[in-house]
Scaffold this motif. Structure first.
Motif, PDB file in Angstrom:
ATOM      1  N   ILE A  78       0.811  -1.220   0.000  1.00 30.85           N
ATOM      2  CA  ILE A  78       0.000   0.000   0.000  1.00 30.85           C
ATOM      3  C   ILE A  78       0.843   1.269   0.000  1.00 30.85           C
ATOM      4  O   ILE A  78       0.304   2.364  -0.015  1.00 30.85           O
ATOM      5  N   SER A 162     -15.535   1.573   2.209  1.00 31.33           N
ATOM      6  CA  SER A 162     -14.380   2.366   1.768  1.00 31.33           C
ATOM      7  C   SER A 162     -13.139   1.493   1.643  1.00 31.33           C
ATOM      8  O   SER A 162     -12.352   1.634   0.699  1.00 31.33           O
ATOM      9  N   TYR A 163     -12.980   0.585   2.607  1.00 27.54           N
ATOM     10  CA  TYR A 163     -11.826  -0.312   2.590  1.00 27.54           C
ATOM     11  C   TYR A 163     -11.882  -1.236   1.369  1.00 27.54           C
ATOM     12  O   TYR A 163     -10.893  -1.391   0.646  1.00 27.54           O
ATOM     13  N   ASP A 165     -13.518  -0.766  -1.442  1.00 27.16           N
ATOM     14  CA  ASP A 165     -13.342   0.031  -2.668  1.00 27.16           C
ATOM     15  C   ASP A 165     -11.868   0.232  -2.994  1.00 27.16           C
ATOM     16  O   ASP A 165     -11.450   0.126  -4.158  1.00 27.16           O
ATOM     17  N   ARG A 166     -11.082   0.519  -1.962  1.00 27.82           N
ATOM     18  CA  ARG A 166      -9.654   0.755  -2.186  1.00 27.82           C
ATOM     19  C   ARG A 166      -8.925  -0.527  -2.585  1.00 27.82           C
ATOM     20  O   ARG A 166      -8.024  -0.503  -3.432  1.00 27.82           O
ATOM     21  N   MET A 169      -9.714  -1.205  -6.134  1.00 32.29           N
ATOM     22  CA  MET A 169      -9.133  -0.198  -7.018  1.00 32.29           C
ATOM     23  C   MET A 169      -7.667  -0.517  -7.349  1.00 32.29           C
ATOM     24  O   MET A 169      -7.165  -0.163  -8.402  1.00 32.29           O
ATOM     25  N   TRP A 173      -2.007  -4.609  -5.150  1.00 33.95           N
ATOM     26  CA  TRP A 173      -1.657  -4.751  -3.736  1.00 33.95           C
ATOM     27  C   TRP A 173      -1.671  -6.209  -3.289  1.00 33.95           C
ATOM     28  O   TRP A 173      -1.046  -6.567  -2.304  1.00 33.95           O
TER      29      TRP A 173
END
Length: 469
Positions: A78, A162-163, A165-166, A169, A173
Motif C-alpha cells: 500500500i 471504503s476499505y 473500494d480501495r 481499485m 496490492w
C-alpha cells in the motif's frame, strides 16, 4: 507464511541494496579517475584506489541504516511509488551530507567531492530503478493470483465499504477478501464482490478452518460494544488484526495520538502548524517570498497600475474585509478589476461568468490571477500566507458555517494567496463543500514540502483557471 516471506524478501532487498551501493561507488570512482569525462588530477587522484574502496566500510552500512530509517523495507502493498522514491532521495541526500560533513570534520581534503557527487547521482538512480522493477514484478505476480494476502472483514459499515473500494481499485496490492461477517445485514449481500457469508459469532470457527493472513474489523459505530470480544478472539488465533474506524468523518485522515501517562488520546483535529517550530518556519518563508516577490514583480505591478488607471475610473487597489486566522477579520488587497459599485451590494454578491461589473482589463487580470498580487503585502503584514485556504467575506462565512459543519476549521491557519483547493481547480463559482475537503486535507497534512509542491503547481495550474471570473 506471508510474514516469513516478507522477512526473507526484506533481507534479499537489503543485500541487493548493499550490492547497488558497492557497484555505484565503484562506477563513480571509475568515471572520475579512469575516463576523460571528468578532470582527474592524475590517474588515481590524490588518494590510492585502496583508500577509496576502504571508505565503503563506513559508507555502505551508513546508507543501509538510513534506508531502514526512511522505511525503505516496509511492505510495498500500500506504499505508493512516489513515497518510496521520495524516501530514496531523502535517505541518499542525508547520507551524502553526513559523509561530506565527516570529511570536513576530519579535514580530509584529498578525498574527491566530485566523485562522491557522481556516486550520489548514480546510486540514487539505480536504487529508484531497482525499486520500480521490484514493484513491476510484484504487480505482475499478484495480478496472476500469486503472493496474495487473504483477508476477512468483520462488520459491514461505511468504513468497510471504503476499505473494499480501495482494495478493488488496486489489485496490484495483492489482497484477496474471503468475505464479510456481520450481524445486521442479510446473508448473501454483495458489495463490490465482497459477500456477507456469516455472523460475528462464527469468527472463531472461521479462523480455525481457514488460513487467513489478516482480520479487518470495520464495525458500525453503534456496534463497538463487541469490539473487545472480537479482538480477543483474533489475538487468540494469532492472526494479525487491523481496525478501520467508522468515524472517518469526525477523526482526521492522519489521527494525532498523544500519550497521557499510558492513556492514548486521539485529537479530533491535528494541525501541524499549531507546532511553534512549524509556524516559525512557515512565517519566515512567507516573509522571504513576499519580500522577494514584491521586489522582482515591481515592474509588472507598475504596468498593471498604469493600465487600470488608463482604462477605468476608481482606485487602483480594491480593499475587502475577509475572515482570516483565528476568525479575525482583515482588509485583503486586490487590484481593482470591477467597476466601482455600492459597498453594501458588493458584499453580498458572487462574481459569476460574464459578470457585467468586471472591466475588460479586469477580466484579464482575474483570469490570470494577476489581480491577487497586492496580497503579497497582506502576507508581509502577517494577515495571510503564501499557501493556505482562501479567505472569505464575513457574510459568506456566517452562511457557510451553518451549512457546512467543518467550515470554520479552515481558520485555524492563515489564509493563503494560493492553496491546495485552488491548484485542483476549485476556485470561483465551484463547490464550497469540495473546497473545504481540500482545505482540511491541507491543514491536517501540512509540511514545508507540501507548500513547495502547491507553489509549483500554482505556476502550471493555478494562475490561469477556467473558473476564475
Amino acid at each position: 507464511m506471508i510474514k516469513d516471506n516478507q522477512k526473507y524478501f526484506n533481507r534479499l532487498t537489503l543485500i541487493m541494496d548493499f550490492l547497488v551501493i558497492m557497484f555505484s561507488y565503484f562506477v563513480a570512482w571509475y568515471l572520475k579517475f579512469k575516463t576523460p569525462l571528468f578532470d582527474a588530477e592524475h590517474e588515481y587522484g590524490r588518494l590510492p584506489f585502496s583508500q577509496y574502496m576502504s571508505a565503503l566500510v563506513i559508507i555502505a552500512p551508513l546508507f543501509l541504516v538510513l534506508y531502514v530509517s526512511f522505511h525503505m523495507y516496509t511492505s510495498r502493498r500500500i506504499q505508493g511509488a512516489v513515497t518510496e522514491i521520495a524516501n530514496i532521495i531523502r535517505a541518499n541526500s542525508l547520507g551524502i551530507i553526513l559523509v561530506l560533513t565527516a570529511l570536513y570534520i576530519i579535514r580530509q581534503h584529498d578525498y574527491s567531492r566530485e566523485m562522491l557527487f557522481i556516486f550520489y547521482i548514480i546510486n540514487m538512480l539505480l536504487e529508484i530503478a531497482f525499486r520500480l522493477s521490484i514493484r513491476a514484478i510484484l504487480r505482475a505476480i499478484r495480478k496472476s493470483g500469486f503472493n496474495m494476502k487473504h483477508i476477512l472483514i468483520v462488520g459491514y459499515s461505511r468504513a468497510a465499504e471504503s476499505y473494499i473500494d480501495r482494495i478493488r481499485m488496486f489489485p496490484q496490492w495483492g489482497f484477496d477478501i474471503l468475505g464479510i461477517l456481520d450481524d445486521k445485514v442479510e446473508m448473501g449481500l454483495n458489495y463490490n464482490e465482497a459477500i456477507v457469508f456469516g455472523r460475528t459469532s462464527d469468527l472463531e470457527k472461521i479462523l480455525a478452518e481457514n488460513s487467513l493472513d489478516e482480520i479487518v474489523i470495520a464495525l458500525n459505530l453503534d456496534e463497538y460494544g463487541k469490539l473487545a470480544d472480537l479482538v480477543k478472539i483474533c489475538e487468540k488465533s494469532g492472526v494479525h488484526t487491523q481496525f478501520v474506524p467508522d468515524y472517518n468523518e469526525i477523526i482526521p485522515s492522519r489521527p494525532y495520538t498523544e500519550d497521557i501517562m499510558g492513556l492514548p488520546v486521539i485529537n479530533i483535529r491535528y494541525v501541524p502548524l499549531s507546532n511553534t517550530f512549524n509556524a516559525i518556519v512557515k512565517r519566515a518563508f512567507d516573509i522571504l517570498c513576499s519580500s522577494v516577490g514584491l521586489i522582482i514583480l515591481s515592474p509588472l505591478l507598475l504596468v498593471i497600475c498604469i493600465i487600470i488607471k488608463a482604462t477605468s475610473k476608481g482606485p487602483l487597489i480594491f480593499k475587502q474585509e475577509r475572515v482570516g486566522f483565528r476568525n479575525e477579520t482583515f482588509m485583503m488587497y486586490k487590484f481593482r478589476s470591477m467597476k466601482v459599485q455600492d459597498e453594501a451590494e458588493e458584499k453580498k454578491a458572487w462574481t459569476v461568468k460574464d459578470d457585467p461589473r468586471v472591466t475588460k482589463f479586469g477580466k484579464f487580470i482575474r483570469k490570470t490571477s494577476l489581480d491577487e498580487l497586492p496580497q503579497l503585502v497582506n502576507i508581509l503584514k502577517g494577515d495571510m500566507s503564501i499557501v493556505g485556504p482562501r479567505p472569505e467575506r464575513p457574510f459568506f462565512v456566517e452562511k457557510f458555517k451553518e451549512e457546512i459543519p467543518r467550515y470554520m476549521i479552515k481558520h485555524q491557519v492563515r489564509p493563503g494567496l494560493t492553496g491546495w483547493a485552488q491548484v485542483n481547480g476549485l476556485r470561483g463559482d465551484t463547490s464550497i463543500k469540495k473546497r473545504i475537503e481540500y482545505d482540511l486535507y491541507y491543514i491536517e497534512n501540512w509540511t514545508f514540502w507540501f507548500d513547495i509542491k502547491i507553489m509549483f503547481l500554482t505556476i502550471f495550474k493555478g494562475f490561469v483557471n477556467k473558473n476564475a471570473y
